[in-house]
Design an enzyme around this catalytic site. Sequence first.
Site, PDB file in Angstrom:
ATOM      1  NE  ARG A   1      -3.095   8.550  -3.672  1.00 12.22           N
ATOM      2  CZ  ARG A   1      -1.785   8.771  -3.588  1.00 12.22           C
ATOM      3  NH1 ARG A   1      -0.945   7.740  -3.442  1.00 12.22           N
ATOM      4  NH2 ARG A   1      -1.314   9.992  -3.665  1.00 12.22           N
TER       5      ARG A   1
ATOM      6  CB  ILE B   1      -0.984   0.033   1.199  1.00 12.44           C
ATOM      7  CG1 ILE B   1      -0.243  -0.040   2.533  1.00 12.44           C
ATOM      8  CG2 ILE B   1      -2.012  -1.070   1.085  1.00 12.44           C
ATOM      9  CD1 ILE B   1      -1.175   0.053   3.746  1.00 12.44           C
ATOM     10  CG  ASP B   2      -0.182   4.326  -2.593  1.00 14.97           C
ATOM     11  OD1 ASP B   2       0.475   3.493  -3.245  1.00 14.97           O
ATOM     12  OD2 ASP B   2      -1.217   4.872  -3.013  1.00 14.97           O
ATOM     13  CE  LYS B   3       6.360   9.344   3.129  1.00 13.36           C
ATOM     14  NZ  LYS B   3       7.188  10.446   2.597  1.00 13.36           N
TER      15      LYS B   3
ATOM     16  CB  THR C   1      -2.522   4.194   1.938  1.00 10.25           C
ATOM     17  OG1 THR C   1      -2.801   5.028   0.809  1.00 10.25           O
ATOM     18  CG2 THR C   1      -3.740   3.340   2.246  1.00 10.25           C
TER      19      THR C   1
END
Length: 355
Positions: free
Chosen positions: A267, A164-166, A168
Amino acid sequence: MIDQNILDNDDEIADSITSDTGQELWEHYRFVAEKGQTLLRVDKFLVAHIDNTSRNRIQQAADAGCIIVNGKPVKSNYRVKPFDVVSLVMDRPRYELEIIPEDIPLDIVYEDDQLLVVNKPAGLVVHPGHGNYSGTLVNALAYHFRDNPDYDVSDPRLGLVHRIDKDTSGLLVVAKTPDAKTYLGRQFFNKTTHRQYVALVWGKFEEPGGTIEGNIGRNPKDRLQMTVFPDGDQGKHAVTHYRVIENLSHVALVECQLETGRTHQIRVHMRHIGHPLFSDERYGGDKPLRGIATAKYMQFVQNCFKICPRQALHAKTLGFVHPTTRQQMDFSCEIPADMTALIKKWEDYCKNGTT
């Protein structure tokens, strides 16, 4: 000659390719066979060109579809010929430096001898990469497993099964054995895992929910962004299902369920339908997109941005079948404090009757 150029790891947006099984892969090595190259098995070719590896390791990589010649996966007995382009790819960006164990607190939701489920806080980068060589989740895992002789943090057969993104927050599963990673990875590919996210997005919804389907790929105008290619001639197939939990004046709280797992998928998909995530700087959600721009309202929105200065996205639930017990396992974690405070602020805004 080895081409070790690895692109940036900002929010896991490094360039990647997709294997024939749909798995996202990153190129770690690339070689072009010389004009005078004699026919040679690709496993022997790579052992001769890569330091500190073994033929057995290369053969395992080939079995996993990670040896690519001229754009196609090959088995270890493929014979390299002049001008062949030979690549070794893996399911994560390449670690350019030794992984140093760091005592970074981990919120461990579950752990046994096969796997670990962790609740990642917002702001923590998952993999080391350009600009983030320390302070990552992988560094934290190296410290957590420092006394486990069977866990090599640099071994691509172990570790994080997805990302998962930084900025998130939420749940991730980590495999502690090669068999566990293979079994769990297959579930992600076959779309049998259960993953639900909670997001606060700009704009009210008229419908109670829906499905967003559109290929996702790198934005040709901005390499730090992904975008939707609606015609389907570029990018990778992506599907997001969403359900509206609550409309809150000029924003909405939604639950998103992933059918695929593309970079920045929620997103990008939510922006594509006109509902960027609240406070998502990269995709335009970091400015007031709804409401009348009175001084009072603008100050309210700015205060909201200060409460949650990152995309309002949380990986709340994760479900999969255990690799050895074959039992269904489902995990859930609470929405973190910054998003909880943000949601409450918008709820209070609505209760006060402000428009």
